[in-house]
Motif scaffolding. Sequence first.
Motif, mmCIF file in Angstrom:
data_model
loop_
_atom_site.group_PDB
_atom_site.id
_atom_site.type_symbol
_atom_site.label_atom_id
_atom_site.label_comp_id
_atom_site.label_asym_id
_atom_site.label_seq_id
_atom_site.Cartn_x
_atom_site.Cartn_y
_atom_site.Cartn_z
ATOM 1 N N PRO A 121 0.807 -1.298 -0.068
ATOM 2 C CA PRO A 121 -0.181 -0.078 0.091
ATOM 3 C C PRO A 121 0.966 1.037 0.082
ATOM 4 C CG PRO A 121 -0.251 -1.173 1.910
ATOM 5 C CD PRO A 121 0.509 -2.063 1.234
ATOM 6 N N ILE A 122 1.996 1.072 0.511
ATOM 7 C CA ILE A 122 2.593 2.492 0.461
ATOM 8 C C ILE A 122 3.584 2.371 -0.707
ATOM 9 C CG2 ILE A 122 2.600 2.536 2.856
ATOM 10 C CD1 ILE A 122 5.452 1.308 2.975
ATOM 11 N N TYR A 123 3.498 1.406 -1.747
ATOM 12 C CA TYR A 123 4.391 1.475 -2.929
ATOM 13 C C TYR A 123 3.889 2.589 -3.978
ATOM 14 C CZ TYR A 123 6.516 -0.133 -7.377
ATOM 15 O OH TYR A 123 7.120 0.168 -8.809
ATOM 16 N N LYS A 124 4.795 3.430 -4.545
ATOM 17 C CA LYS A 124 4.765 4.310 -5.473
ATOM 18 C C LYS A 124 5.568 3.806 -6.805
ATOM 19 C CE LYS A 124 3.021 7.986 -2.712
ATOM 20 N NZ LYS A 124 3.260 9.539 -2.223
ATOM 21 N N PRO A 125 5.063 3.703 -7.950
ATOM 22 C CA PRO A 125 5.828 3.602 -8.814
ATOM 23 C C PRO A 125 6.732 4.548 -9.459
ATOM 24 C CG PRO A 125 3.412 3.889 -9.674
ATOM 25 C CD PRO A 125 3.548 3.861 -8.363
ATOM 26 N N SER A 126 7.739 4.293 -10.096
ATOM 27 C CA SER A 126 8.818 5.346 -10.440
ATOM 28 C C SER A 126 8.191 6.336 -11.751
ATOM 29 C CB SER A 126 9.976 4.655 -10.810
ATOM 30 O OG SER A 126 9.879 3.716 -11.896
ATOM 31 N N THR A 127 7.438 6.074 -12.408
ATOM 32 C CA THR A 127 6.806 6.853 -13.543
ATOM 33 C C THR A 127 5.536 7.406 -13.352
ATOM 34 O OG1 THR A 127 5.773 4.801 -14.563
ATOM 35 C CG2 THR A 127 8.043 5.383 -15.209
ATOM 36 N N SER A 128 4.877 8.607 -13.923
ATOM 37 C CA SER A 128 3.771 9.142 -13.605
ATOM 38 C C SER A 128 3.218 9.219 -15.073
ATOM 39 C CB SER A 128 3.933 10.376 -12.959
ATOM 40 O OG SER A 128 4.457 10.186 -11.508
ATOM 41 N N VAL A 129 1.832 9.150 -15.142
ATOM 42 C CA VAL A 129 1.141 9.242 -16.283
ATOM 43 C C VAL A 129 0.203 10.588 -16.442
ATOM 44 C CG1 VAL A 129 -0.275 8.159 -18.228
ATOM 45 C CG2 VAL A 129 1.403 6.839 -16.889
ATOM 46 N N PHE A 130 0.288 11.256 -17.353
ATOM 47 C CA PHE A 130 -0.416 12.590 -17.483
ATOM 48 C C PHE A 130 -1.246 12.494 -18.798
ATOM 49 C CE2 PHE A 130 2.881 13.646 -14.678
ATOM 50 C CZ PHE A 130 2.291 14.265 -13.344
ATOM 51 N N LYS A 131 -2.709 12.846 -18.833
ATOM 52 C CA LYS A 131 -3.550 13.073 -20.048
ATOM 53 C C LYS A 131 -3.872 14.306 -20.306
ATOM 54 C CE LYS A 131 -4.937 8.025 -19.665
ATOM 55 N NZ LYS A 131 -6.213 7.500 -20.084
#
Length: 805
Positions: free
Chosen positions: A789-799
């Motif tokens: 639950p505290i994991y956050k991926p290293s990439t972010s997606v914006f639309k």
Amino acid sequence: MEIWRSCLVCVIWCLATCWAQDPLAPAAITDSMCTTAKSCDECIVKSPQCGWCESKGFDDDSYSRCDLPENLRRRGCKEDGLNFPKNKLIEVEAKPLSDAGDAGEIVQVNPQKLFLQMRPGEPTRVQLNIRQAEDFPVDLYYVMDLSQSMANDLDSLKGLGDKLAKVMKNITKDFRLGYGAFVDKVKMPYVDILERKLQNPCLHGAVCVPPFGFRNVLPLTSETNRFSEEIGKVDASGNLDNPEGGLDALMQATVCKEEIGWRDRARHLLLYSTDAPFHIAGDGKLAGIVKLNDGKCHMDAVSMEYSASSEQDYPSISQLSGKMQENSIFPIFAIGRVPPGSADPMAFYRDLPKFFHESEVNRLTEDSSNVVELVEDVYRNITSGVKVEDDAPADLFGVEYTATCVDGIPHKGMQECSGLQLGDNVTFSLDITMTNKTCDMPMKNFTFSVGPTAFKESLQITIQAICDCACSEERVEGPDICNGNGTQVCGGCQCFPQRSGAKCTCDKEEAEGIDPACVWQNSTVECSDRGNCECGKCLCNTRTNPVEEIYGDQCQCDTYSCELYKKLPCGGPTRGDCKCNNVTGLNYCQCKDGWSGSNCGCEENSKKCISPDGLVCSNVGVCECGKCSCNDTKKYRGATCQNCDSCPSECDLHKPCVQCKVYKTGKYKDNPEACNSCPHEVEVFEELPNRESTDRISCVFKDENNCNFEFTYRKLGEGNIELQAVEEPSCPLVADVLWIIIGIIIGIILVGIALLLIWRLLTYIHDRREFQQFEKERTNAQWEAGENPIYKPSTSVFKNPTYGK
């Protein structure tokens, strides 16, 4: 032969000394005590050691007929002619000790009668046996003050008889009780003589009976219940002054033996009860009574009252004490209490026991209820001890006591035993000595008694004084008797006036004086005061010890006045003889061979002074009288001054010489002169011989080179010493220091490597265990597939919302 003779002389001297120290032997007499006596009668009175020879063949020209018996026998006196009377003891009556349960009468003192024939000065021992019998009869007479202050005591005394009888039955089966009362003399100022006051002397409306001196209410009786009856009939009386007539009552109760009922063979107790002081002798003058108290019984047969109360003065305390002792009565003073603020009468009675042979003083309770306990305690105190006294005239007889009590040990000078129980046996030894005064008395028979103070039984001793000889009555006169100049009495001559001498052969001048022929040089007495002058010739006295002799023309010499050594003149017959210089009259010691000194106390034998090294007193002392006297007694000691705690030992003394002569070491190695001056040669051996010999001493030392060397010495006498030493000292091996250092370094390195290897091995084992544990935990782990639950991926997606497909 000379040795045997000397031994015999020593034995005789010792026997004479021991005899003189006999505790019962008379005191030693002086030289002239016996020999100055001129008659047999005078002789036996002089001293108990003197005897008289009445044999006709005795040489009384040279010797006195009065002398020591052994001297008279040695000079030819026959045994049948020797008048030497001795003390004689005869038992007249000696009943054995017995108790009440034994058949016959009770006997508490043994013997009862003795007869003695005694010479003045010679003691005789008498043994007195005493046992206080069980169930011995007891007579108790109660004398009570009936003045008004004692009225409250009458009620408590009504049951006294039965109580006393019950308690006394535990002590004796034969008990008698009596009762008497007293007030005071019926005379002014003791009582009020007004008629109405005489009839009722009490104050404050109390009813009392008329006063009286003393009344015997109840003579001694075994019917103890009558005591209570008589007490119930008695009422109190009264008087004016505080003191009472108690001494009058005590005197009459003591001397009126038949009226009171005292028994001869019983223990007599007289209980005196009062709460007031007493009148004494001389107080009667206040009432005009001047007649002294005669100490006799004056009891009216009808009224049983003291009939001479108004005629005689009060008795004195000493007079009363004497009568009580004569009648063996033990007084018990029971003193009552007085109200607070009143004078305590105990002050008058506390010191009374000092004036009575036996007595007790005790305090009564307010109502006299403790009388029974008081009597019981006093009786037990009386019977727990025995004290003996005698009535022998002190100027005529000397009596010394030795008590043997229950401990069985003789106690010299003691006249009493304590801590006894009824039935215990005790013994008193009496050493009786008669003085010379008895022979000056017209009567030669004397009687006195000795016995316990607590009861009447006693030993009666009758003494017949031996003051004259039986032969004194036989007097012989005649021309051939005493050369016709005297009378022959007891073998000796009693010369007529103006004659003297053993055979009355000498003229006796009217004016008697000193005979110059009997006076030694510048003396002022005849025969040096050690003999008698008879017709110009001295007859010297004899001594108790036959070895001692007085001699010389004027008795100026003797064999015993020389200087003493070990309490013997000239050290005794084995060392020297006591001689006298006939010119000067002085004594001196003539020493025998081997002895010297003024008293022959020095032994001329220097061999005893030779020390073990052969030197005289170890060269640190002087030989005197066969003994070493050390120069420094604090430093040197021993019979030959051979011991010295602070001095070097023999080994220490010889060590420097042995070192320098044998090993060229020591403190003398650089001092050849000192080494050459060594007094003793040293023998050198490869191995010491005779090492274990008892007369050879071994010495072991360590020198400056740390080598051990050994030598022995032996004393040859006369200061010579034999020394023996080993040829070579024993030295320790020298170690190579370099190899020791190398060995130490190699040892340190090897130890270090070994420690590193051990450390590496331990580390490897520890790591291997840790790894194995890790592998095991990893294999057993199970991972869950859920999302963290505290994991956050290293990439972010914006639309872009405006962007379209």
